[in-house]
Scaffold this motif. Structure first.
Motif, short mmCIF file in Angstrom:
data_model
loop_
_atom_site.label_atom_id
_atom_site.label_comp_id
_atom_site.label_asym_id
_atom_site.label_seq_id
_atom_site.Cartn_x
_atom_site.Cartn_y
_atom_site.Cartn_z
N PHE A 1 44.54 65.97 51.86
CA PHE A 1 45.13 65.21 50.75
C PHE A 1 45.91 66.15 49.83
CE2 PHE A 1 44.84 63.71 46.35
CZ PHE A 1 45.37 62.44 46.45
N PHE A 2 45.33 67.28 49.46
CA PHE A 2 45.97 68.20 48.54
C PHE A 2 47.06 69.04 49.21
CE2 PHE A 2 42.16 67.04 46.32
CZ PHE A 2 42.62 66.85 45.04
N ASN A 3 47.04 69.14 50.53
CA ASN A 3 48.11 69.85 51.24
C ASN A 3 49.43 69.10 51.14
OD1 ASN A 3 46.35 71.86 52.01
ND2 ASN A 3 45.89 70.92 53.98
N ASP A 4 49.39 67.80 50.90
CA ASP A 4 50.61 67.01 50.76
C ASP A 4 51.30 67.20 49.41
OD1 ASP A 4 50.44 66.01 53.31
OD2 ASP A 4 49.46 64.14 52.72
N PHE A 5 50.62 67.84 48.47
CA PHE A 5 51.21 68.11 47.16
C PHE A 5 51.64 69.57 47.10
CE2 PHE A 5 48.54 64.44 46.39
CZ PHE A 5 49.34 63.64 45.59
N ASP A 6 52.90 69.80 46.77
CA ASP A 6 53.41 71.16 46.64
C ASP A 6 52.77 71.84 45.44
OD1 ASP A 6 55.05 70.76 48.81
OD2 ASP A 6 56.75 70.09 47.58
N TYR A 7 52.47 73.12 45.59
CA TYR A 7 51.95 73.96 44.51
C TYR A 7 50.61 73.48 43.96
CZ TYR A 7 56.88 75.08 44.74
OH TYR A 7 58.13 75.40 45.18
N SER A 8 49.80 72.88 44.78
CA SER A 8 48.50 72.40 44.33
C SER A 8 47.54 73.56 44.11
CB SER A 8 47.91 71.43 45.36
OG SER A 8 46.62 71.05 44.97
N LEU A 9 46.84 73.55 42.99
CA LEU A 9 45.83 74.58 42.71
C LEU A 9 44.55 74.33 43.50
CD1 LEU A 9 46.21 74.75 38.83
CD2 LEU A 9 47.15 76.32 40.52
N VAL A 10 44.33 73.09 43.87
CA VAL A 10 43.13 72.70 44.60
C VAL A 10 43.44 72.75 46.09
CG1 VAL A 10 41.45 70.87 44.94
CG2 VAL A 10 42.44 71.23 42.68
N LYS A 11 42.58 73.42 46.85
CA LYS A 11 42.81 73.54 48.30
C LYS A 11 41.70 72.90 49.12
CE LYS A 11 46.56 75.88 47.73
NZ LYS A 11 47.81 75.19 47.81
N GLU B 1 37.23 52.28 48.69
CA GLU B 1 36.59 53.59 48.81
C GLU B 1 37.46 54.50 49.66
OE1 GLU B 1 32.50 53.69 49.90
OE2 GLU B 1 31.96 52.05 48.55
N TYR B 2 37.52 55.77 49.23
CA TYR B 2 38.32 56.77 49.93
C TYR B 2 37.52 58.05 50.05
CZ TYR B 2 42.11 53.64 48.59
OH TYR B 2 42.91 52.55 48.40
N VAL B 3 37.69 58.73 51.18
CA VAL B 3 37.15 60.07 51.36
C VAL B 3 38.34 61.02 51.24
CG1 VAL B 3 36.01 61.65 52.95
CG2 VAL B 3 35.30 59.26 52.86
N ILE B 4 38.24 61.94 50.30
CA ILE B 4 39.35 62.85 50.03
C ILE B 4 38.98 64.24 50.54
CG2 ILE B 4 40.79 63.87 48.24
CD1 ILE B 4 40.13 61.35 46.58
N GLY B 5 39.80 64.75 51.44
CA GLY B 5 39.59 66.07 52.01
C GLY B 5 40.74 67.00 51.66
N SER B 6 40.73 68.16 52.26
CA SER B 6 41.74 69.18 51.97
C SER B 6 43.14 68.74 52.36
CB SER B 6 41.39 70.48 52.68
OG SER B 6 40.13 70.94 52.24
N ILE C 1 47.85 54.97 44.45
CA ILE C 1 46.98 55.68 43.51
C ILE C 1 46.81 57.15 43.85
CG2 ILE C 1 45.74 53.60 42.83
CD1 ILE C 1 43.49 54.52 44.73
N ALA C 2 47.54 57.64 44.86
CA ALA C 2 47.40 59.04 45.27
C ALA C 2 47.75 60.00 44.13
CB ALA C 2 48.27 59.33 46.49
N GLY C 3 48.82 59.72 43.40
CA GLY C 3 49.21 60.58 42.29
C GLY C 3 48.17 60.60 41.18
N LEU C 4 47.55 59.45 40.94
CA LEU C 4 46.51 59.38 39.91
C LEU C 4 45.28 60.19 40.31
CD1 LEU C 4 46.75 55.58 39.06
CD2 LEU C 4 47.52 57.48 37.64
N ILE C 5 44.87 60.06 41.57
CA ILE C 5 43.72 60.83 42.06
C ILE C 5 44.00 62.32 41.96
CG2 ILE C 5 42.30 61.35 44.09
CD1 ILE C 5 42.72 58.40 44.93
N TYR C 6 45.19 62.73 42.38
CA TYR C 6 45.58 64.14 42.31
C TYR C 6 45.52 64.64 40.87
CZ TYR C 6 48.57 68.26 42.28
OH TYR C 6 49.06 69.51 42.08
N GLU C 7 46.05 63.86 39.95
CA GLU C 7 46.07 64.26 38.55
C GLU C 7 44.66 64.37 37.98
OE1 GLU C 7 47.42 62.13 34.42
OE2 GLU C 7 48.75 61.92 36.16
N THR D 1 50.18 60.68 54.94
CA THR D 1 48.76 60.46 54.68
C THR D 1 48.54 59.83 53.30
OG1 THR D 1 48.50 62.70 53.83
CG2 THR D 1 48.02 62.35 56.16
N LEU D 2 49.49 60.01 52.39
CA LEU D 2 49.36 59.42 51.06
C LEU D 2 49.59 57.91 51.07
CD1 LEU D 2 51.11 62.14 48.86
CD2 LEU D 2 48.69 61.88 49.40
#
Length: 173
Positions: A29-39, A22-27, A114-120, A3-4
């Motif tokens: 997106f953050f499930n693809d990152f290990d140990y994410s604080l945002v759910k 333009e992007y719509v970011i949902g949950s 840009i997925a890593g930048l958005i996550y950060e 999905t990234l």
């Protein structure tokens, strides 16, 4: 991680100038990152990519809500965020110092992810102390929990003020 891939912008076919994404970011997106604080999130991300001959300038505007847990009453509430950031990516064959915060792109690169930048950006925007607004007055705030905490804190103060050991020490003055 597949999905990234949707956050990869192919810049080789773009003309010089500004381009909007333009992007719509949902949950998910953050499930693809290990140990994410945002759910749980509901975010809109607008990216303006300005392509120049020697560099790319990316302007991010991320707006929406993140579901957080209140540190006072332990209830879940939506936290509004509004993020504006800029990232520069430079075309170069030699590596640029990491402390300059510039992404280096080689001639072989055809896209920028840009997925890593958005996550950060979103992770850094999460408040260190999460507290729901207007304590006890919002539909998200747990009034029962706040009442219990206030009751416990007031009983601790009463115990501290009537401790006989302190009374004996006060007589020594």
């Amino acid at each position: 991680m597949k999905t990234l891939r949707t956050y990869a912008i192919p810049f080789t076919g773009l003309k010089l100038g500004k381009h909007q994404f333009e992007y719509v970011i949902g949950s998910d997106f953050f499930n693809d990152f290990d140990y994410s604080l945002v759910k749980k999130v509901n975010l809109q991300c607008q990216v303006e990519l300005e392509k120049q001959e020697t560099m790319l300038i990316l302007n991010f505007h991320i707006n929406g809500t993140i579901d957080l847990t209140c540190d006072r009453c332990l209830s879940e509430y939506p936290q509004h965020i509004d993020i504006r950031e800029q990232q520069v990516a430079k075309f170069s064959e030699e590596e640029i110092d990491a402390d300059e915060e510039i992404i280096t792109l080689t001639k072989n690169d055809t896209e920028i992810n840009i997925a890593g930048l958005i996550y950060e950006y979103v992770t850094v925007a999460v408040p260190f102390i999460a507290v729901c607004d207007n304590e006890g007055n919002t539909p998200y705030c747990d009034k029962d929990m706040l009442d219990r905490l206030n009751k416990l804190s007031s009983s601790d103060e009463q115990e501290k003020s009537t401790d006989p050991r302190w009374d004996a020490l006060k007589k020594l003055k």
